[in-house]
Scaffold this motif. Structure first.
Motif, PDB file in Angstrom:
ATOM      1  N   GLU A 120      18.453  -2.340 -32.259  1.00 31.03           N
ATOM      2  CA  GLU A 120      17.707  -1.079 -32.639  1.00 31.03           C
ATOM      3  C   GLU A 120      17.274  -0.523 -31.614  1.00 31.03           C
ATOM      4  OE1 GLU A 120      16.920   1.035 -34.952  1.00 31.03           O
ATOM      5  OE2 GLU A 120      17.887  -0.505 -36.169  1.00 31.03           O
ATOM      6  N   LEU A 121      17.927  -0.560 -30.629  1.00 35.65           N
ATOM      7  CA  LEU A 121      17.426  -0.488 -29.083  1.00 35.65           C
ATOM      8  C   LEU A 121      16.835   0.940 -28.523  1.00 35.65           C
ATOM      9  CD1 LEU A 121      17.563  -1.437 -26.311  1.00 35.65           C
ATOM     10  CD2 LEU A 121      20.351  -0.381 -25.565  1.00 35.65           C
ATOM     11  N   GLN A 122      15.910   1.343 -27.913  1.00 39.10           N
ATOM     12  CA  GLN A 122      15.336   3.001 -27.648  1.00 39.10           C
ATOM     13  C   GLN A 122      15.473   2.705 -26.303  1.00 39.10           C
ATOM     14  OE1 GLN A 122      13.625   4.183 -29.860  1.00 39.10           O
ATOM     15  NE2 GLN A 122      13.815   2.819 -31.743  1.00 39.10           N
ATOM     16  N   MET A 123      16.657   4.198 -25.857  1.00 35.41           N
ATOM     17  CA  MET A 123      16.996   4.650 -24.519  1.00 35.41           C
ATOM     18  C   MET A 123      16.681   5.887 -24.198  1.00 35.41           C
ATOM     19  SD  MET A 123      20.700   3.620 -24.571  1.00 35.41           S
ATOM     20  CE  MET A 123      20.809   2.146 -25.847  1.00 35.41           C
ATOM     21  N   PRO A 124      16.800   6.175 -23.418  1.00 34.23           N
ATOM     22  CA  PRO A 124      16.893   7.631 -22.971  1.00 34.23           C
ATOM     23  C   PRO A 124      18.863   8.323 -23.287  1.00 34.23           C
ATOM     24  CG  PRO A 124      16.690   6.684 -21.145  1.00 34.23           C
ATOM     25  CD  PRO A 124      15.796   5.954 -22.329  1.00 34.23           C
ATOM     26  N   ARG A 150      25.576   5.620 -27.190  1.00 35.06           N
ATOM     27  CA  ARG A 150      24.076   6.333 -28.257  1.00 35.06           C
ATOM     28  C   ARG A 150      23.277   6.789 -26.619  1.00 35.06           C
ATOM     29  NH1 ARG A 150      23.232   0.817 -30.545  1.00 35.06           N
ATOM     30  NH2 ARG A 150      21.749   0.542 -28.930  1.00 35.06           N
ATOM     31  N   ALA A 151      24.227   5.944 -25.167  1.00 31.15           N
ATOM     32  CA  ALA A 151      23.316   6.501 -24.370  1.00 31.15           C
ATOM     33  C   ALA A 151      23.495   7.800 -23.794  1.00 31.15           C
ATOM     34  CB  ALA A 151      23.375   5.144 -22.942  1.00 31.15           C
ATOM     35  N   CYS A 152      24.675   7.827 -23.955  1.00 30.27           N
ATOM     36  CA  CYS A 152      25.328   9.017 -23.500  1.00 30.27           C
ATOM     37  C   CYS A 152      25.714   9.532 -24.237  1.00 30.27           C
ATOM     38  CB  CYS A 152      26.081   9.085 -22.485  1.00 30.27           C
ATOM     39  SG  CYS A 152      26.919  10.268 -21.600  1.00 30.27           S
ATOM     40  N   LYS A 153      26.063  10.801 -24.843  1.00 34.17           N
ATOM     41  CA  LYS A 153      26.868  11.810 -25.625  1.00 34.17           C
ATOM     42  C   LYS A 153      27.515  12.650 -25.616  1.00 34.17           C
ATOM     43  CE  LYS A 153      23.424  10.951 -29.555  1.00 34.17           C
ATOM     44  NZ  LYS A 153      24.335   9.680 -30.270  1.00 34.17           N
ATOM     45  N   GLN A 154      28.223  12.903 -24.284  1.00 31.48           N
ATOM     46  CA  GLN A 154      28.851  13.804 -24.173  1.00 31.48           C
ATOM     47  C   GLN A 154      30.139  12.884 -22.654  1.00 31.48           C
ATOM     48  OE1 GLN A 154      27.006  16.986 -21.387  1.00 31.48           O
ATOM     49  NE2 GLN A 154      27.145  18.089 -23.642  1.00 31.48           N
ATOM     50  N   HIS A 155      29.210  12.313 -21.882  1.00 33.77           N
ATOM     51  CA  HIS A 155      30.388  11.442 -20.341  1.00 33.77           C
ATOM     52  C   HIS A 155      29.785  10.034 -20.543  1.00 33.77           C
ATOM     53  CE1 HIS A 155      32.120  15.853 -19.859  1.00 33.77           C
ATOM     54  NE2 HIS A 155      30.256  15.665 -19.760  1.00 33.77           N
ATOM     55  N   ALA A 156      31.402   9.600 -20.796  1.00 34.03           N
ATOM     56  CA  ALA A 156      30.752   8.085 -20.671  1.00 34.03           C
ATOM     57  C   ALA A 156      32.044   7.385 -19.518  1.00 34.03           C
ATOM     58  CB  ALA A 156      30.270   6.682 -21.783  1.00 34.03           C
ATOM     59  N   LEU A 157      31.696   6.925 -18.732  1.00 33.76           N
ATOM     60  CA  LEU A 157      32.725   5.796 -17.192  1.00 33.76           C
ATOM     61  C   LEU A 157      33.194   4.819 -17.390  1.00 33.76           C
ATOM     62  CD1 LEU A 157      35.427   6.733 -15.777  1.00 33.76           C
ATOM     63  CD2 LEU A 157      33.826   7.427 -14.034  1.00 33.76           C
ATOM     64  N   GLU A 194      18.574  -1.838 -17.156  1.00 30.79           N
ATOM     65  CA  GLU A 194      19.546  -3.102 -17.915  1.00 30.79           C
ATOM     66  C   GLU A 194      19.207  -3.426 -19.443  1.00 30.79           C
ATOM     67  OE1 GLU A 194      18.616  -7.949 -16.969  1.00 30.79           O
ATOM     68  OE2 GLU A 194      16.816  -6.602 -16.087  1.00 30.79           O
ATOM     69  N   LEU A 195      20.361  -3.189 -20.086  1.00 28.21           N
ATOM     70  CA  LEU A 195      20.278  -3.691 -21.510  1.00 28.21           C
ATOM     71  C   LEU A 195      20.544  -4.860 -21.848  1.00 28.21           C
ATOM     72  CD1 LEU A 195      22.221  -0.009 -21.734  1.00 28.21           C
ATOM     73  CD2 LEU A 195      20.011  -0.441 -22.731  1.00 28.21           C
ATOM     74  N   ASP A 196      20.445  -5.017 -22.785  1.00 35.09           N
ATOM     75  CA  ASP A 196      20.799  -5.922 -23.990  1.00 35.09           C
ATOM     76  C   ASP A 196      21.617  -4.854 -24.836  1.00 35.09           C
ATOM     77  OD1 ASP A 196      21.700  -7.491 -25.853  1.00 35.09           O
ATOM     78  OD2 ASP A 196      19.977  -8.774 -26.113  1.00 35.09           O
ATOM     79  N   TRP A 197      23.558  -5.395 -25.256  1.00 33.64           N
ATOM     80  CA  TRP A 197      23.978  -4.588 -25.828  1.00 33.64           C
ATOM     81  C   TRP A 197      23.848  -5.100 -27.044  1.00 33.64           C
ATOM     82  CZ3 TRP A 197      28.673  -5.708 -21.864  1.00 33.64           C
ATOM     83  CH2 TRP A 197      28.389  -5.322 -20.589  1.00 33.64           C
ATOM     84  N   ARG A 198      23.727  -5.740 -27.242  1.00 28.07           N
ATOM     85  CA  ARG A 198      23.783  -6.559 -29.293  1.00 28.07           C
ATOM     86  C   ARG A 198      22.068  -5.751 -29.383  1.00 28.07           C
ATOM     87  NH1 ARG A 198      23.430 -12.115 -26.780  1.00 28.07           N
ATOM     88  NH2 ARG A 198      21.645 -10.979 -25.743  1.00 28.07           N
TER      89      ARG A 198
END
Length: 92
Positions: free
Chosen positions: A41-45, A71-78, A34-38
């Motif tokens: 400085e969100l730390q995430m894997p 930021r979360a996915c350097k290669q693939h986001a869908l 669960e993420l707050d997109w706003r």
């Protein structure tokens, strides 16, 4: 209120739990986050794949969502989106 969001989240977590063993048997990992997109400085894997479905409702959050996905996915986001929804063209 956001009662529908809570039900959607609960359904997502339940589906992830149901499919976790099958994903693991195929050599993968699956989880919800669960993420707050706003949050700037969100730390995430980092992930190999980020999948979002029908999650765009407020046009003012589009850039924030795109930044989080990047930021979360350097290669693939869908993103699977109702293309008739206002603002969907922003992500094409």
């Amino acid at each position: 209120g956001y009662g529908g969001a809570a039900v959607t989240w609960d359904n997502l977590v339940h589906n992830i739990e149901l499919n976790a063993d099958a994903v693991a048997q195929a050599g993968g990992k699956i989880r919800t986050l669960e993420l707050d997109w706003r949050a700037k400085e969100l730390q995430m894997p980092h992930y190999d794949l980020v999948l979002g479905s029908d999650i765009l409702y407020e046009p003012e959050l589009f850039e924030d969502l795109l930044a989080v996905m990047t930021r979360a996915c350097k290669q693939h986001a869908l993103l699977v989106q109702n293309t008739a929804r206002k603002g969907s063209g922003y992500f094409k």
